[in-house]
Motif scaffolding. Structure first.
Motif, PDB file in Angstrom:
ATOM      1  N   UNK A 273       0.828  -1.208   0.000  1.00 18.16           N
ATOM      2  CA  UNK A 273       0.000   0.000   0.000  1.00 18.16           C
ATOM      3  C   UNK A 273       0.865   1.262   0.000  1.00 18.16           C
ATOM      4  N   UNK A 274       1.891   1.266   0.831  1.00 18.63           N
ATOM      5  CA  UNK A 274       2.767   2.436   0.912  1.00 18.63           C
ATOM      6  C   UNK A 274       3.514   2.639  -0.403  1.00 18.63           C
ATOM      7  N   UNK A 275       3.985   1.550  -0.996  1.00 25.38           N
ATOM      8  CA  UNK A 275       4.668   1.654  -2.282  1.00 25.38           C
ATOM      9  C   UNK A 275       3.756   2.246  -3.343  1.00 25.38           C
ATOM     10  N   UNK A 276       2.541   1.733  -3.432  1.00 24.07           N
ATOM     11  CA  UNK A 276       1.641   2.201  -4.480  1.00 24.07           C
ATOM     12  C   UNK A 276       1.276   3.667  -4.273  1.00 24.07           C
ATOM     13  N   UNK A 277       1.087   4.060  -3.012  1.00 26.05           N
ATOM     14  CA  UNK A 277       0.845   5.480  -2.713  1.00 26.05           C
ATOM     15  C   UNK A 277       2.007   6.349  -3.181  1.00 26.05           C
ATOM     16  N   UNK A 278       3.212   5.780  -3.178  1.00 25.72           N
ATOM     17  CA  UNK A 278       4.409   6.525  -3.580  1.00 25.72           C
ATOM     18  C   UNK A 278       4.711   6.387  -5.070  1.00 25.72           C
ATOM     19  N   UNK A 279       3.843   5.709  -5.802  1.00 29.12           N
ATOM     20  CA  UNK A 279       4.021   5.597  -7.247  1.00 29.12           C
ATOM     21  C   UNK A 279       4.849   4.416  -7.703  1.00 29.12           C
ATOM     22  N   UNK A 280       4.995   3.399  -6.848  1.00 28.73           N
ATOM     23  CA  UNK A 280       5.811   2.231  -7.167  1.00 28.73           C
ATOM     24  C   UNK A 280       4.921   0.990  -7.143  1.00 28.73           C
ATOM     25  N   UNK A 281       5.050   0.151  -8.173  1.00 24.52           N
ATOM     26  CA  UNK A 281       4.237  -1.054  -8.246  1.00 24.52           C
ATOM     27  C   UNK A 281       5.004  -2.242  -7.674  1.00 24.52           C
ATOM     28  N   UNK A 282       4.427  -2.975  -6.715  1.00 27.69           N
ATOM     29  CA  UNK A 282       5.072  -4.198  -6.226  1.00 27.69           C
ATOM     30  C   UNK A 282       5.286  -5.188  -7.371  1.00 27.69           C
ATOM     31  N   UNK A 283       6.465  -5.762  -7.428  1.00 31.34           N
ATOM     32  CA  UNK A 283       6.869  -6.599  -8.567  1.00 31.34           C
ATOM     33  C   UNK A 283       7.179  -8.018  -8.118  1.00 31.34           C
ATOM     34  N   UNK A 284       8.294  -8.184  -7.405  1.00 30.28           N
ATOM     35  CA  UNK A 284       8.704  -9.508  -6.942  1.00 30.28           C
ATOM     36  C   UNK A 284       8.820  -9.536  -5.421  1.00 30.28           C
ATOM     37  N   UNK A 285       8.451 -10.663  -4.840  1.00 30.51           N
ATOM     38  CA  UNK A 285       8.826 -11.025  -3.479  1.00 30.51           C
ATOM     39  C   UNK A 285       9.723 -12.239  -3.619  1.00 30.51           C
TER      40      UNK A 285
END
Length: 354
Positions: free
Chosen positions: A288-300
């Motif tokens: 959620x924090x990443x997406x709010x900052x404009x970054x898309x989760x990619x790999x875990x």
């Protein structure tokens, strides 16, 4: 089911520092900040208010196996006095690092065998990995390349020319990944030269950069960097590396915004780490924090069994359980792909979660 307990993500200041260590990054450029990184265990313990009599012996032992390096902006997000702080845990050497564990090896991804010429690693059919530097802005204790022979990959001008010749002769390659070390630890003059050389390869479409620097030293996203990124004909992708939501503060958000304004696609990859982010609550909040900052989760990434880091290991079964819980809480586009890199395979290997 996920227990929706809030994760503490605000920036945390550590207060006063020893007189020989600067606790401010105001009016410093990224290279000055990098050069003043904490590089001694006793200095980090002092900054964090942790007793040397309890922690220094183990920290020095781990430091001898893999030197410590932590930049000031990252330290300022840690909680003083808390040895379990998830950011501190990623960088504090421990005595555990000197314990040999069966199955944990120096080259878990067998990258040595994938190196064709100095600096160029071919593991995938359409992508090539370019080892720009062995330097990092931060030495993460779980790094799968903590034993990598970077001295064997130092690049001379002749080596750079050979790499471009090799890429030009390989029309199947459409993307080059700048890696290291951390490629953004290199000065912008050299990075601009690399970008120009890569643009001369007609079949290249994308330039991907894997970097921790926009996170640990947000000042790295400077005018010089944005200038050569803006000039490039290649599609630009930067994959940052964030493991915990507390790593993202206002300065990091500003750095991400500058990159997006320059036409960069921002993705994130995380590593699942015991004692850092091995819970669905933490990883869901991170997405959620990443997406709010404009970054898309990619790999875990499942944990790579690198020697000296066994204390971070999370089993694939536990990781899959965590991702299943994330799927209950998050929309699908915010759930990173759980993968493992298996040596010799033509791509990352997905780990089934359902």
């Amino acid at each position: 089911m996920i227990q929706r307990t809030p994760v503490r993500i605000e920036a945390r200041n550590v207060g006063h520092s020893p007189s020989n260590i600067s606790a401010t990054t105001e009016n410093q450029n990224w290279q000055q900040i990098l050069s003043h990184s904490v590089c001694q265990p006793e200095h980090l313990l002092a900054r964090m208010g942790l007793p040397a009599q309890q922690w220094l012996k183990g920290a020095k032992s781990g430091h001898e196996h893999f030197p410590i390096r932590v930049p000031e902006p990252f330290i300022q997000r840690m909680e003083p006095g808390n040895p379990d702080d998830p950011l501190l845990r990623q960088v504090l050497p421990l005595a555990d690092e000197s314990i040999d564990q069966p199955g944990f090896i120096k080259d878990p991804l067998e990258e040595k065998t994938a190196s064709q010429i100095p600096g160029l690693i071919r593991k995938y059919q359409t992508r090539a990995l370019l080892m720009v530097t062995g330097q990092c802005a931060i030495n993460c204790r779980y790094c799968f390349r903590r034993h990598f022979p970077y001295n064997d990959h130092k690049l001379s001008p002749e080596d750079r020319s050979q790499i471009i010749t090799s890429l030009t002769a390989s029309p199947e390659i459409n993307e080059v990944i700048l890696s290291g070390g951390d490629p953004l630890a290199v000065n912008d003059r050299l990075l601009a030269q690399w970008a120009n050389m890569l643009e001369s390869v007609p079949h290249l479409r994308r330039l991907r950069i894997h970097s921790r620097l926009p996170v640990v030293i947000p000042q790295r996203v400077c005018d010089e960097m944005l200038s050569w990124l803006n000039r490039s004909r290649l599609q630009k992708v930067i994959v940052v590396h964030v493991n915990h939501p507390a790593e993202i503060d206002q300065a990091t958000r500003l750095a991400f915004k500058k990159l997006k304004d320059a036409g960069v696609t921002l993705l994130n990859q995380s590593v699942i780490l015991k004692g850092v982010n091995d819970s669905s609550v933490t990883l869901s909040e991170l997405s959620e924090v990443l997406f709010d900052a404009g970054v898309l989760p990619y790999y875990l990434h499942a944990f790579d069994p690198v020697a000296g880091a066994h204390h971070f290991n999370v089993s694939d079964a536990k990781a899959a359980e965590i991702v299943r819980e994330m799927l209950e809480y998050l929309p699908g586009f915010l759930v990173p792909k759980l993968v493992r890199e298996v040596p010799g395979q033509p791509s990352k290997t997905p780990i089934p979660v359902i």
